[in-house]
Design an enzyme around this catalytic site. Structure first.
Site, PDB file in Angstrom:
ATOM      1  N   CYS A  33       0.817  -1.118  -0.018  1.00 19.56           N
ATOM      2  CA  CYS A  33      -0.026  -0.054  -0.139  1.00 19.56           C
ATOM      3  C   CYS A  33       0.917   1.208   0.134  1.00 19.56           C
ATOM      4  CB  CYS A  33      -0.913   0.102   1.088  1.00 19.56           C
ATOM      5  SG  CYS A  33      -0.329   0.454   2.699  1.00 19.56           S
ATOM      6  N   ASP A  35       2.748   2.675   2.329  1.00 24.23           N
ATOM      7  CA  ASP A  35       3.013   3.352   3.482  1.00 24.23           C
ATOM      8  C   ASP A  35       4.384   3.045   4.137  1.00 24.23           C
ATOM      9  OD1 ASP A  35       0.287   4.122   3.388  1.00 24.23           O
ATOM     10  OD2 ASP A  35      -0.528   3.067   5.103  1.00 24.23           O
ATOM     11  N   CYS A  58      -2.027   6.814   4.936  1.00 22.43           N
ATOM     12  CA  CYS A  58      -3.224   7.440   5.064  1.00 22.43           C
ATOM     13  C   CYS A  58      -3.672   7.757   6.298  1.00 22.43           C
ATOM     14  CB  CYS A  58      -4.391   6.061   4.615  1.00 22.43           C
ATOM     15  SG  CYS A  58      -4.350   4.861   5.700  1.00 22.43           S
ATOM     16  N   CYS A 102      -3.084  -1.088   8.113  1.00 22.98           N
ATOM     17  CA  CYS A 102      -2.555   0.163   8.534  1.00 22.98           C
ATOM     18  C   CYS A 102      -1.770   0.013   9.778  1.00 22.98           C
ATOM     19  CB  CYS A 102      -3.353   1.241   8.194  1.00 22.98           C
ATOM     20  SG  CYS A 102      -3.871   1.283   6.416  1.00 22.98           S
TER      21      CYS A 102
END
Lengths: 124, 387
Positions: A33, A35, A58, A102
């Site tokens: 993703c 990150d 995010c 996350c």
């Protein structure tokens, strides 16, 4: 989509920044993703005296980072090492299913920082 | 809390204009008859439906008997692509692009499962398909080419005329998903060499749940559904009369206003692009000139799109993102990836899509709020500090 707690930590993140004289640094990134997170620890007598983070990600990633720092500040290294991804998500009042990964970022960065701290202790 | 709302997500959907809403209103409670009914009120509704068809046809430069009302863009795409494929006796070859909307991509993937072969054409750094690459991709059994008129994420216009000409010359059916273009830019179906064209009313200030498929006269396909004889059996089921009436009014208004609206939106778009770029290390995605009048898609380097969207939302600014974290999948946008953007830039993209109601003041407001938002998120980003 996000809980009030997540939005609070996203809007007013705790412990953002870097520690120039850190005793340990942990980095992690999710290639999938995109990150990335960097975590700095200042440790005294095996206790996390100060902690700072930087995160590219995010809302959930930033909130998880902030939450984690609040959870482990002032704890011993051994106590901090027991914090899991799930603990971070729980403390945030839950995350949407797709966003659970996350919160992995934060606990993984902490594990890496603790690893760095221990290896620095060894090489002393 | 903030009271101001600046809506810049017209690529997702638009409000129904008052003129359109008022025009539709009588068809819920007064003119409610079934247009297939023989009686006088039924015949009146039939006439209104056919007037909406005429308006739609005239907006596209088509004949009335080439317009089929559907439930929207996705259904139009399905009817065209699956309908052509179903008519065949054996599997064949389809060409599309790698930047299509999922309403085309997923249909193509599904047709692959049924034995058809699909070529997904690459795009250049602006997201454009090269007509030469289309020519080269054609095989002996290519039976359908489907390429969008403009991309929903990055706003890049495809060279549809040239692509349609290639298809026509080879005698291959050409479909274009024009959902983002109808009511935004002037065109007609003959210029595009289009055999099929999909449109959706809620993208040009009409109601949701209604769209149309243009199918050139003489083409025969297999319908997806069986039922009554509505829409000449291509889309059976009692007509969505208020929707059809609304579509007719909305397309008539939108097309008549294209020249002034295009000029206004292009001006606002270019101001917004310039202002965002002035923040520094902000990059425009898509073609600088050949793009939709209202589309602004930028990547904010060092930060992630969803965190920008959340921050904008807190200031009352509604925008969208192709970034992984907001789209329900972890992968970055297939459009930006196809254009060759690296992972982090693809994750930092935000789309502002302007429309009918936006003003100079809206641009001022967004620019005023965007700069501190970007600065705050960058101050938290490890990649910004490591640059």
């Amino acid at each position: 989509m996000y809980s009030e707690k997540v939005m609070d930590h996203f809007t007013n993140p705790r412990n953002v920044g870097e520690l120039p004289d850190a005793d340990a640094i942990g980095e992690t990134g999710s290639f999938k993703c995109g990150d990335t997170m960097k975590l700095y620890l200042k440790v005294k007598d095996d206790r996390i005296e100060d902690i700072k983070f930087q995160t590219f990600g995010c809302g959930a990633a930033i909130a998880s980072s902030s939450m984690l720092t609040e959870m482990v500040k002032g704890r011993t290294i051994d106590e901090a090492a027991r914090v899991t991804n799930q603990d971070v998500a729980d403390q945030l009042g839950g995350l949407p299913p797709l966003k659970l990964h996350c919160s992995n970022l934060a606990a993984d960065a902490l594990q890496n920082a603790i690893g760095d701290y221990k290896s620095r202790q060894h090489s002393r | 809390m903030q009271s101001r709302l600046v809506y810049m997500d017209h690529g997702a959907t638009t409000p129904v204009r008052k003129e359109v809403f008022d025009y539709m209103a009588p068809y819920f409670q007064e003119q409610y008859s079934n247009p297939s009914s023989l009686h006088a009120p039924g015949r009146e509704v039939r006439q209104a439906v056919e007037e909406a068809r005429e308006k739609t046809a005239s907006a596209l430069g088509a004949n009335e008997d080439e317009i089929y009302f559907t439930a929207g863009g996705t259904e139009s795409n399905n009817i065209a692509l699956r309908g052509v494929a179903k008519k065949r006796t054996k599997p064949g070859h389809i060409i599309t692009s790698s930047v299509e909307h999922h309403a085309v991509l997923d249909v193509c993937k599904n047709l692959e499962n049924e034995g058809h072969r699909v070529k997904y054409l690459p795009v250049n750094q602006y997201g454009r398909v090269d007509p030469e690459s289309l020519k080269e991709a054609i095989e002996d059994d290519t039976f359908m080419i489907s390429i969008m008129a403009a991309n929903n994420e990055i706003g890049t216009l495809q060279p549809v005329r040239e692509l349609g000409a290639v298809a026509r010359e080879k005698g291959i059916l050409f479909h274009t998903d024009a959902v983002q273009v109808v009511g935004q830019l002037p065109f007609n179906v003959a210029d595009l060499n289009a055999d099929f064209l999909s449109l959706s009313a809620h993208k040009f200030n009409g109601p949701k749940g209604i769209g149309a498929l243009y199918m050139r006269k003489g083409i025969k396909i297999d319908p997806l559904y069986r039922g009554g004889s509505q829409e000449r059996k291509l889309r059976p089921g009692t007509e969505n009369v208020p929707g059809i009436i609304g579509l007719g009014k909305a397309i008539e208004l939108a097309v008549s206003e294209i020249p002034e609206k295009k000029k206004k939106l292009e001006h606002l778009r270019d101001r917004l692009i310039k202002g965002l770029r002035d923040i520094g290390e902000v990059y425009l995605n898509g073609h600088p000139k050949e793009r939709l009048p209202g589309n602004v898609n930028v990547s904010f380097q060092y930060i992630e799109g969803e965190s920008v969207l959340l921050s904008l939302d807190m200031e009352g600014i509604a925008a969208s993102s192709g970034s992984a974290c907001s789209s329900g999948s972890l992968e970055p946008s297939h459009v930006l990836s196809a254009m060759g953007l690296d992972h982090s830039m693809a994750h930092g993209s935000v789309r502002f899509s302007l429309g009918y109601g936006n003003s100079e003041e809206d641009i001022d407001y967004v620019l005023e709020k965007a700069s501190p938002i970007v600065e705050r998120l960058r101050s938290m980003s490890p990649t910004y500090h490591a640059r």
